[in-house]
Design an enzyme around this catalytic site. Structure first.
Site, PDB file in Angstrom:
ATOM      1  CG  ASP A  16       5.901 -17.184  11.604  1.00 33.05           C
ATOM      2  OD1 ASP A  16       4.907 -17.497  11.048  1.00 33.05           O
ATOM      3  OD2 ASP A  16       6.844 -17.967  12.292  1.00 33.05           O
ATOM      4  CG  ASN A  64       5.115 -17.636   2.266  1.00 29.45           C
ATOM      5  OD1 ASN A  64       4.969 -16.294   2.777  1.00 29.45           O
ATOM      6  ND2 ASN A  64       5.394 -18.663   3.306  1.00 29.45           N
TER       7      ASN A  64
HETATM    8  C1  FPP Z   1       2.965 -15.845   8.462  1.00 27.81           C
HETATM    9  O1  FPP Z   1       2.252 -16.706   8.993  1.00 27.81           O
HETATM   10  C2  FPP Z   1       2.239 -15.225   7.430  1.00 27.81           C
HETATM   11  C3  FPP Z   1       1.916 -15.111   6.282  1.00 27.81           C
HETATM   12  C4  FPP Z   1       2.527 -15.954   5.379  1.00 27.81           C
HETATM   13  C5  FPP Z   1       1.085 -14.079   5.370  1.00 27.81           C
HETATM   14  C6  FPP Z   1       0.815 -12.721   5.969  1.00 27.81           C
HETATM   15  C7  FPP Z   1       0.065 -12.081   5.564  1.00 27.81           C
HETATM   16  C8  FPP Z   1      -0.671 -10.891   6.216  1.00 27.81           C
HETATM   17  C9  FPP Z   1      -0.639 -10.825   7.714  1.00 27.81           C
HETATM   18  C10 FPP Z   1      -1.552  -9.966   5.435  1.00 27.81           C
HETATM   19  C11 FPP Z   1      -0.888  -8.627   5.543  1.00 27.81           C
HETATM   20  C12 FPP Z   1      -1.546  -7.857   4.833  1.00 27.81           C
HETATM   21  C13 FPP Z   1      -1.368  -6.464   4.432  1.00 27.81           C
HETATM   22  C14 FPP Z   1      -1.891  -5.524   3.822  1.00 27.81           C
HETATM   23  C15 FPP Z   1      -0.217  -5.998   5.201  1.00 27.81           C
HETATM   24  P1  FPP Z   1       2.223 -18.173   9.093  1.00 27.81           P
HETATM   25  O2  FPP Z   1       0.964 -18.585   8.088  1.00 27.81           O
HETATM   26  O3  FPP Z   1       3.353 -18.723   8.619  1.00 27.81           O
HETATM   27  O4  FPP Z   1       1.936 -18.782  10.443  1.00 27.81           O
HETATM   28  P2  FPP Z   1       2.392 -20.261  11.004  1.00 27.81           P
HETATM   29  O5  FPP Z   1       3.796 -20.067  11.122  1.00 27.81           O
HETATM   30  O6  FPP Z   1       1.549 -20.183  12.571  1.00 27.81           O
HETATM   31  O7  FPP Z   1       1.826 -21.216  10.006  1.00 27.81           O
END
Ligand code: FPP
Length: 231
Positions: A16, A64
């Site tokens: 996160d 999501n």
């Molecule tokens: C959460 O941060 C992250 C996600 C919803 C997406 C995560 C995906 C990746 C890191 C790509 C991974 C790829 C591989 C191949 C492992 P957020 O967007 O909720 O952050 P925030 O809480 O700051 O808004």
């Protein structure tokens, strides 16, 4: 290199903080995911080096899908590109890839690249890496129960529910990590984390490094796990 004791088999991570990391830097949320994917690669490599048997990464939750279309599409593209581009590294590291989640909701091109990677890495004997995609813990339990109903088995017990989860060959996590500062589980592995050790870290996922993980592993070894028993 960190030496793992046999009691540590499985680490699960809620990655996160990508969006906030990007916004704090005046960048787009999507840039945060790109940097997050780089962090994921480093952590995968580190876990493979220390011979961790199982690693699960929460890459995309069922919830999501409700994000703006632009962000969802960019995460899907990123997933597909990363899997394609880094398939050879997974082979070199002898990692086998598993997917947990409702794959049918994913765009066809993402499903295809995942299927190729899962198939190609299936015989690898090193770390098993689970990507939780289009994943919901509640949905996983419901799906397990439906599979049991289909099998007409009326003696439902914990073992049976476990056998019908998305990845029954993967043991419950010993360590669950959430980066980004929030202290929530967000529908992740809710069946499997009954006795996991929880670590909530203030660092945003793109800034998470092998040293952070190494430090968590040391803290894990300091904790006493009694699984409800007494010492
Ligand atoms: C959460 O941060 C992250 C996600 C919803 C997406 C995560 C995906 C990746 C890191 C790509 C991974 C790829 C591989 C191949 C492992 P957020 O967007 O909720 O952050 P925030 O809480 O700051 O808004």
């Amino acid at each position: 290199m960190q030496i793992l004791s046999r009691e540590l088999k499985h680490i699960a991570i809620i990655m996160d903080g990508n969006g906030r990391w990007a916004l704090q830097k005046g960048m787009e949320r999507e840039d945060g995911h790109v940097q997050g994917a780089e962090t994921a690669k480093n952590i995968i490599q580190f876990c493979s080096n220390i011979q961790l048997p199982y690693l699960t990464l929460y890459a995309f939750s069922k919830e999501n899908w409700d994000r703006p279309k632009k962000e969802v599409s960019s995460i899907m593209r990123l997933l597909s590109q990363t899997i394609k581009k880094d398939l050879q590294s997974l082979m070199d590291l002898n990692i086998s890839l598993l997917i947990a989640g409702e794959k049918n909701r994913l765009p066809l091109y993402v499903k295809k690249s995942l299927e190729i990677a899962v198939q190609k890495t299936a015989k690898n004997t090193g770390m098993k890496m689970v990507l939780a995609l289009s994943y919901s813990g509640r949905e996983e339990i419901v799906s397990s129960l439906n599979k049991i109903i289909e099998s007409k088995n009326k003696n439902i017990n914990e073992d049976l529910v476990e056998k019908h989860l998305y990845c029954p060959e993967v043991p419950s996590p010993d360590i669950l990590i959430r980066t980004g500062g929030e202290k929530r589980i967000s529908n992740f592995l809710i069946w499997q984390i009954a006795y996991s050790e929880l670590f909530f870290e203030d660092v945003q996922w793109p800034d998470f490094r092998a040293e952070n993980l190494s430090n968590i592993i040391e803290r894990f070894y300091e904790r006493k796990r009694t699984f409800g028993n007494i010492e």
